[in-house]
Scaffold this active site. Structure first.
Site, PDB file in Angstrom:
ATOM      1  N   ASP A 152       0.856  -1.174   0.000  1.00 58.43           N
ATOM      2  CA  ASP A 152       0.000   0.000   0.000  1.00 58.43           C
ATOM      3  C   ASP A 152       0.899   1.233   0.000  1.00 58.43           C
ATOM      4  O   ASP A 152       2.127   1.127   0.079  1.00 58.43           O
ATOM      5  CB  ASP A 152      -0.984  -0.008   1.163  1.00 58.43           C
ATOM      6  CG  ASP A 152      -0.275   0.143   2.479  1.00 58.43           C
ATOM      7  OD1 ASP A 152       0.932   0.401   2.482  1.00 58.43           O
ATOM      8  OD2 ASP A 152      -0.934   0.007   3.515  1.00 58.43           O
ATOM      9  N   ASP A 187      -7.809  -7.510   1.344  1.00 63.18           N
ATOM     10  CA  ASP A 187      -6.731  -7.706   2.315  1.00 63.18           C
ATOM     11  C   ASP A 187      -7.238  -7.292   3.666  1.00 63.18           C
ATOM     12  O   ASP A 187      -8.134  -6.429   3.774  1.00 63.18           O
ATOM     13  CB  ASP A 187      -5.500  -6.846   1.980  1.00 63.18           C
ATOM     14  CG  ASP A 187      -5.664  -5.432   2.528  1.00 63.18           C
ATOM     15  OD1 ASP A 187      -6.424  -4.671   1.908  1.00 63.18           O
ATOM     16  OD2 ASP A 187      -5.068  -5.108   3.561  1.00 63.18           O
ATOM     17  N   CYS A 232     -11.491 -29.482   8.252  1.00 65.76           N
ATOM     18  CA  CYS A 232     -10.589 -28.443   7.752  1.00 65.76           C
ATOM     19  C   CYS A 232      -9.236 -29.092   7.506  1.00 65.76           C
ATOM     20  O   CYS A 232      -8.729 -29.829   8.357  1.00 65.76           O
ATOM     21  CB  CYS A 232     -10.462 -27.301   8.754  1.00 65.76           C
ATOM     22  SG  CYS A 232      -9.246 -26.045   8.239  1.00 65.76           S
ATOM     23  N   CYS A 274      -6.350 -27.632   7.122  1.00 66.51           N
ATOM     24  CA  CYS A 274      -5.164 -26.843   7.491  1.00 66.51           C
ATOM     25  C   CYS A 274      -4.293 -27.602   8.479  1.00 66.51           C
ATOM     26  O   CYS A 274      -4.756 -28.508   9.180  1.00 66.51           O
ATOM     27  CB  CYS A 274      -5.571 -25.475   8.044  1.00 66.51           C
ATOM     28  SG  CYS A 274      -5.979 -25.440   9.800  1.00 66.51           S
ATOM     29  N   CYS A 327      -5.722 -27.743  12.126  1.00 62.39           N
ATOM     30  CA  CYS A 327      -6.846 -28.652  12.373  1.00 62.39           C
ATOM     31  C   CYS A 327      -6.458 -30.114  12.179  1.00 62.39           C
ATOM     32  O   CYS A 327      -7.083 -31.006  12.750  1.00 62.39           O
ATOM     33  CB  CYS A 327      -8.028 -28.270  11.483  1.00 62.39           C
ATOM     34  SG  CYS A 327      -8.780 -26.712  12.002  1.00 62.39           S
ATOM     35  N   HIS A 385      -4.978 -21.355  10.620  1.00 59.27           N
ATOM     36  CA  HIS A 385      -6.370 -21.749  10.353  1.00 59.27           C
ATOM     37  C   HIS A 385      -7.181 -20.596   9.766  1.00 59.27           C
ATOM     38  O   HIS A 385      -7.924 -20.778   8.786  1.00 59.27           O
ATOM     39  CB  HIS A 385      -7.054 -22.257  11.628  1.00 59.27           C
ATOM     40  CG  HIS A 385      -8.523 -22.474  11.432  1.00 59.27           C
ATOM     41  ND1 HIS A 385      -9.035 -23.590  10.800  1.00 59.27           N
ATOM     42  CD2 HIS A 385      -9.589 -21.678  11.704  1.00 59.27           C
ATOM     43  CE1 HIS A 385     -10.349 -23.472  10.705  1.00 59.27           C
ATOM     44  NE2 HIS A 385     -10.716 -22.330  11.251  1.00 59.27           N
TER      45      HIS A 385
END
Lengths: 372, 372
Positions: free
Chosen positions: B93, B266, B304, B306, B309, B335
């Site tokens: 940014d 974002d 999940c 990830c 998890c 996660h």
């Protein structure tokens, strides 16, 4: 299954030895450094990261887990291994050291120690039986007797009284221990007094533990005194049982311990100094906060195979540390743990080659550098 | 090479679309959520961990990197990608938002903004040209024009004056931009005023940027107002350029943004709430500090995929968070980022299937639960 320490090589020039420690959760070579996961986590790191560092066993703290989350909760989770998602061998200390270092004030009685929680100030009591009961519930592969760790220096009279009590506590703890899958270590105390270390070792060995710890070192004494404390105890410990020097993680001290016949070490040092920006290198400790590293685009150590050195520069890690980003401490922790584990790998190799004493000389000479 | 946004599917029931954004550092599908690495690190995580979450592009902050370590140092390291060891696309940014949110007091002039550093209080000046110069040195693939982000609510008069100045700043920044490898986005402002958003969009698009951001949202307004701000701008943005809704990361808001034709999002939300113990689930946000999770031995979300998890329970993560262990925030961050990336994957699939509006209804209904 109890642990078994299979001796492999003995150095002909000193008391160093290599071996394989067989545990219910796998075997690993000794001498070995054990990273410390005080609260069921080696700070900032995952088990996979530890494995990649060559780490083979982690230590966790009975005192901390007793207070938070509580041993019954860990037991309900399926034990410490499942709780923290770590499938390798785990060792828990007895809580003795923490009671004597963290909890104030304390009142040491024959039945145990009365003290205040360092978290909320509540009144607590830890005894040899309670320390074993907690450790039985946590379910580590290797557990420790509850001992008193007196401050350094203590008077001869106090230390004598203390080791006699610690021996009585060892007897009580051994009697209370009722999990045949867990191996129980006795702890040798005695401060810097040769005859007391000998007496403590002889009396503790009489009780026939699965291994022996040397405690009360690295508590403020000078290096020569620390090495003497080891020298005073080792001759009275059986050859076939593992020897664990508690709380020692300085690279030079590990080498000196191995030369004296120690098999296992643990210390928060590699992870604690990492969080403050300090990294082990062969040329000594360096602190990445130092401004000289601001535009240094080389790894902490050339030729280090750790994840950190393979991917990140000193300049970037310095930025992370100075900007308060936890990734910085995490990256240095990985390097520092790898550094100590790699050191034990080199020590094992040098023992096999009969070159340990030469290695020590060279290592110490190079390690004199550093800026931290 | 400039970026190119290749449109793939357009939803027939709303303005949602899918596409592929081609960048010098690889291509990724849109709509996409971008994790925020404010200080050249997505807090607590490595690039490998982000990749495993399905993350394809990260955002970093010009304002923070300008102050620390300084853009010249990042340039000397070989640019932001090399500095932070991240080989995928990066967006920076302009620093505008941070100047207006972090730095106090500030003095907004035609030439730029005079303000005090939030780190050491030193006097600083940021202009459209300077913001571009810093971003040229940082070397991200996508960079932003320097804009004013007025507080919400602002008066119509102030906002009108502000967007006119921001348009003049956009012209100056575009002129100053001299790195043909970097794509430059214009930013549409205008608060909650329909005609000002329209005017800002039309004038910004006239300047022919490589993409368009919608700024000044998620700054305190209610949800309906936020969605209107998007509605007011989108019709005037070209179809073939990517549209980026700045600072938005709430799951419902991402869905609403996608429905309105947004391609990129974002937000620090997934990592910030993680450090406070809060996790996204399909049933709403849950806070793992809550005592109900003390003995919960299931993952944050069943099914999940990830890392968190697959390996850790809510009870263990709760212990880490309450014990102050950073591994807790790290595990929840993984996660939460995976949750938002997976959401965008589902949204892309639903757009292709023409089922996006139905999906929104079902998602919102289920997401009403949670305890945080």
């Amino acid at each position: 299954m109890k642990i078994k320490h299979e001796l492999k090589y003995k150095d002909i020039n000193c008391q160093a030895r290599t071996g394989i420690l067989h545990t219910p959760k796998g075997s690993f070579e000794t001498p070995m450094f054990m990273p410390v996961g005080t609260q069921a986590t080696v700070k900032m790191l995952t088990p996979e990261e530890l494995n990649k560092c060559g780490s083979a066993i982690v230590l966790s703290n009975t005192y901390h887990l007793w207070l938070r989350p509580g041993e019954d909760i860990v037991k309900e989770a399926g034990g410490l291994h499942k709780f923290m998602n770590y499938n390798g061998p785990i060792l828990t200390d007895s809580g003795g050291f923490q009671v004597f270092s963290l909890a104030q004030p304390k009142d040491i009685k024959e039945d145990g120690v009365y003290f205040k929680s360092h978290i909320d100030g509540s009144s607590l009591f830890l005894s040899p039986e309670k320390a074993i009961e907690i450790q039985n519930k946590l379910g580590a592969d290797i557990i420790m007797s509850f001992d008193e760790c007196p401050p350094f220096p203590s008077t001869y009279e106090y230390m004598k009284e203390s080791i006699e009590r610690t021996i009585r506590w060892a007897i009580r703890g051994k009697k209370a221990h009722n999990n045949i899958k867990q191996s129980l270590f006795g702890i040798v105390q005695g401060g810097a007094f040769e005859d007391l270390r000998k007496h403590s070792a002889l009396e503790t060995v009489k009780l026939d533990f699965d291994g022996y710890s040397i405690g009360g070192v690295s508590v403020g004494e000078d290096k020569d005194t620390m090495y003497k404390m080891i020298d005073y105890a080792i001759p009275y410990l059986p050859e076939d049982k593992p020897r664990y020097l508690m709380g020692v993680g300085d690279p030079i001290d590990i080498i000196e311990g191995v030369i004296r016949g120690v098999d296992m070490f643990d210390c928060v040092l590699p992870t604690r100094i990492a969080r403050h920006g300090s990294a082990f290198t062969k040329k000594g400790r360096i602190n990445l906060k130092n401004s000289q590293y601001k535009t240094n685009w080389t790894p902490i150590e050339e030729n280090c195979e750790c994840y950190t050195c393979q991917n990140y520069t000193k300049g970037y890690i310095r930025h992370l540390i100075t900007a308060g980003e936890t990734l910085g401490g995490r990256l240095i922790s990985i390097h520092n743990i790898r550094f100590l584990i790699k050191l034990t790998e080199e020590l094992r190799q040098k023992i096999k080659e009969g070159q340990l004493l030469e290695f020590k000389k060279e290592f110490k000479k190079e390690y004199m550098g550093g800026d931290d």
